[in-house]
Write a protein that holds these residues in place. Sequence first.
Motif, PDB file in Angstrom:
ATOM      1  N   PRO A 369      16.720  40.676  58.256  1.00 58.33           N
ATOM      2  CA  PRO A 369      16.686  39.730  57.131  1.00 58.33           C
ATOM      3  C   PRO A 369      15.275  39.221  56.830  1.00 58.33           C
ATOM      4  N   GLY A 370      14.347  39.540  57.705  1.00 58.23           N
ATOM      5  CA  GLY A 370      12.987  39.048  57.525  1.00 58.23           C
ATOM      6  C   GLY A 370      12.029  40.123  57.039  1.00 58.23           C
ATOM      7  N   TRP A 371      10.781  40.014  57.492  1.00 61.58           N
ATOM      8  CA  TRP A 371       9.705  40.901  57.017  1.00 61.58           C
ATOM      9  C   TRP A 371       8.787  41.209  58.190  1.00 61.58           C
ATOM     10  N   ARG A 372       8.222  42.421  58.171  1.00 60.39           N
ATOM     11  CA  ARG A 372       7.288  42.799  59.235  1.00 60.39           C
ATOM     12  C   ARG A 372       6.068  43.485  58.644  1.00 60.39           C
ATOM     13  N   VAL A 373       4.925  43.111  59.199  1.00 61.72           N
ATOM     14  CA  VAL A 373       3.650  43.761  58.869  1.00 61.72           C
ATOM     15  C   VAL A 373       3.107  44.359  60.153  1.00 61.72           C
TER      16      VAL A 373
END
Length: 387
Positions: A369-373
């Motif tokens: 549900p989130g974001w990754r870099v």
Amino acid sequence: MFDVPAPTRSQAITDAVVGGAVGALGCLAVWALSETRWWYPSDWTLRGYLWAVVALGVVLALRRASPGVAALLAFGPYAYLIPDFEPTLVHHLPVALGAYAVVRTGALRWYVALGAAILATLLLFTYAMSFMPDPSELAQLLAVTCFAVALGQTMCRLEVTRAQLEQRNAELVALQGAEAERAVTAERNRISRDLHDIVAHHVTAIVVRAQAALHVSRSRPEKAPEALEWIVSEGKDSLAAMRSMVSVLRADQEATEDLGTSLERVAQRLRSGGLAIRLEVPQPSPEATPAVRQAALRIAQEALTNVALHSGAREASVEVTQPDGALRLTITDPGPRLPGERREGNGLRHMQERADGVRARLSCGPHGPGWRVLAEFPAKFPERRAP
């Protein structure tokens, strides 16, 4: 034949003036000498000298504007139609100069001009003299002819070489201008990225803190001054960062810090705005070149700023690892992403440009549900040489 540049209008005018002056002064000199008591030429001999100086003036006048016409007159009418006289070096000068002119300008190949000049010399010498020619005098005139052709060929090559060097120099100047423009554009893009990353980061922290201060002021008014003091302090830091970027001659502060210290400073700024950041950096801090440290710091800063702006998460994690000697930077947040928010714009593009600048691999995208870099830097990154 060589491609010799055509003469300019001023050069053609100069040649015409010089040729006319030589012809006029030569005729005057021949007439003056014939009036003295030391020289008593016959009518045929006097006329031969006059023909010679007039022909010399004509060849000089046409040597660059019309070298073919000059050579044709010297090799043809002058050599065959002059009156009977005993030829000397003065009479041979128009032929030698015509050969030089036609080779010097590249109008004829040197061997063609040499053959025509030798033939004209032989006919001039044997036709004009009514007695058997002197071999030594003939050899001298032929040597002068060969020297004129060789000199013309040498000057032609030098002229062609000079023209080629000027052309290449102009190309190099144009290339240098294009390279300078490219460098200026690259520097502008770099400053634009730094301004965006630094200012956006500070302004985001101010906005988050201001929202918190607004919420606190409604429920706990006594805490409002503390929040406002923090906003003032962060605003001053933002102005200082902008001045730092405008003054490009000053070295970046991050260039002298290790990566862990720089990341901690960025994380602390956002923690004070209400975003919990878990920072995991090996101790001692990973070794990296200044370019890699700068790129990693700006990527982490932009990723955390995006979390504060575009995510509903109240926490994020920054993890630095060194698998196989390389440097890996991971920034994640649990989400959820705010409705209608799209992580597009200058931030992601700037992160990609920074990764490309140090030959790193960058991937950005949803992570649950989130974001990754994720940024993976090479184990060995060569320092760029200064231009």
